[in-house]
Design an enzyme around this catalytic site. Structure first.
Site, PDB file in Angstrom:
ATOM      1  N   TYR A   1      -2.594  -1.315  10.221  1.00 52.78           N
ATOM      2  CA  TYR A   1      -2.539  -1.531   8.774  1.00 52.78           C
ATOM      3  C   TYR A   1      -1.194  -1.070   8.223  1.00 52.78           C
ATOM      4  O   TYR A   1      -0.554  -1.787   7.448  1.00 52.78           O
ATOM      5  CB  TYR A   1      -3.678  -0.776   8.097  1.00 52.78           C
ATOM      6  CG  TYR A   1      -3.766  -1.003   6.603  1.00 52.78           C
ATOM      7  CD1 TYR A   1      -4.327  -2.170   6.098  1.00 52.78           C
ATOM      8  CD2 TYR A   1      -3.295  -0.056   5.707  1.00 52.78           C
ATOM      9  CE1 TYR A   1      -4.418  -2.392   4.734  1.00 52.78           C
ATOM     10  CE2 TYR A   1      -3.368  -0.260   4.345  1.00 52.78           C
ATOM     11  CZ  TYR A   1      -3.934  -1.425   3.857  1.00 52.78           C
ATOM     12  OH  TYR A   1      -4.007  -1.638   2.503  1.00 52.78           O
TER      13      TYR A   1
ATOM     14  N   SER B   1       0.864  -1.174   0.000  1.00 53.56           N
ATOM     15  CA  SER B   1       0.000   0.000   0.000  1.00 53.56           C
ATOM     16  C   SER B   1       0.896   1.218   0.000  1.00 53.56           C
ATOM     17  O   SER B   1       2.062   1.150   0.398  1.00 53.56           O
ATOM     18  CB  SER B   1      -0.892   0.009   1.251  1.00 53.56           C
ATOM     19  OG  SER B   1      -1.530   1.273   1.414  1.00 53.56           O
TER      20      SER B   1
END
Length: 317
Positions: free
Chosen positions: A176, A164
């Site tokens: 995350y 990401s």
């Protein structure tokens, strides 16, 4: 002098363009194993590669997801259920892949399975949610990769790990970001360790895209639930006004997520089919023109840019 410089730059980009468009031969004979194919990037990539003639082995978390995918693709595509947090499930899926690819080996592995929940601050995030993100987004990637690595090595194939842009610039949702930074590190380490076996590893770093992970209704509900379950002293420290303002910021961000998932799956496809895949792919305009340049700025300036619109906590000094 300027004419020579312009000619040199033009020649460089022409050679780069030509190099990037060289395609691997006999794609119709190559197997690609993709995790997280129930929806989102994995689902679209499975259909995209199937349409191109590759032999897709699609792993879905649920049988319902697998059934829906089979209904949208050719008979070449085959599915298996896989929970990347369970070693017995990974072992069974690996054996299934081995039986399909045989002596040819596995040309491509795409580690796409991932979760993002809830969207909240580190201090509001409970341990269970943090561990779940790490188990799926990082430990699952490591375990699946190492399990099928002998098959990929046999084919001198490709590994594509979906990270990401938050694996380059840590912004919010601490668990995350930690998991995606881990994916980046694991990919870099493994690429260097196995470079002499002909295996190429690519990292795809999507920006903000509208998938099941960023479903606005579900994401905002989980954010509310996280705040509701936060200890009393946390609520007193930040205050209801802080939560309300942050909630609106997150809502606006989710509304602005790109719907063009092909920007990501095209990067994955290139990593699997190009003779010269890139080490990293930044997918999305926000990734290319905001987050990547931001990652090279001095930390203090990056901090200011990222948090300038954030509210102040009730007990801020």
């Amino acid at each position: 002098m300027w004419l020579y410089l312009a000619a040199f730059v033009g020649l460089y980009y022409l050679l780069h363009w030509y190099r990037e468009r060289q395609v691997v031969s006999h794609l119709q004979d190559k197997y690609v194993f993709i995790t997280g194919c129930d929806s989102g990037f994995g689902n679209l990539l499975a259909r995209q590669l199937d349409a191109r003639g590759l032999r897709v082995l699609a792993a879905c978390l649920t049988e319902k997801g697998a059934e829906q995918l089979r209904g949208q693709t050719s008979d070449r595509l085959e599915t298996v259920t896989l929970d990347v947090t369970k070693m017995e499930s990974i072992a069974a899926a690996t054996q299934w892949v081995k039986e399909h690819v045989g002596d040819r080996g596995l040309w491509g592995l795409v580690n796409n399975a991932g979760i993002l929940t809830p969207i909240t601050l580190c201090e509001w995030l409970n341990t269970e949610d943090s561990m779940n993100m790490l188990k799926v987004n990082l430990i699952g990637v490591i375990q699946v990769t190492l399990s099928v690595l002998p098959l990929v090595r046999r084919a001198r194939g490709r590994i594509v790990n979906v990270s990401s842009i938050l694996g380059r610039v840590a912004f919010f949702v601490g668990g995350y970001c930690v998991s995606k930074y881990g994916v980046e590190a694991f990919s870099d380490i493994l690429r260097r360790e196995i470079q002499h076996f002909g295996v190429k590893i690519s990292i795809v770093e999507p920006g903000y895209f509208r998938t099941g992970m960023t479903n606005m209704t579900q994401s905002l509900e989980r954010m509310k639930q996280s705040w509701k379950e936060a200890p009393k002293h946390i609520k007193e420290t930040y205050g209801q006004q802080y939560f309300d303002a942050l909630y609106n910021i997150m809502k606006e961000g989710l509304l602005n997520c790109s719907t063009n998932l092909n920007l990501v799956t095209d990067c994955m496809e290139h990593a699997l089919t190009s003779v010269h895949p890139r080490t990293r792919y930044s997918a999305g305009w926000d990734a290319k023109f905001f987050f990547i340049p931001l990652s090279y700025l001095p930390t203090s300036l990056a901090d200011y840019i990222l948090t300038r619109s954030w509210p102040k906590p009730a007990q801020a000094v």
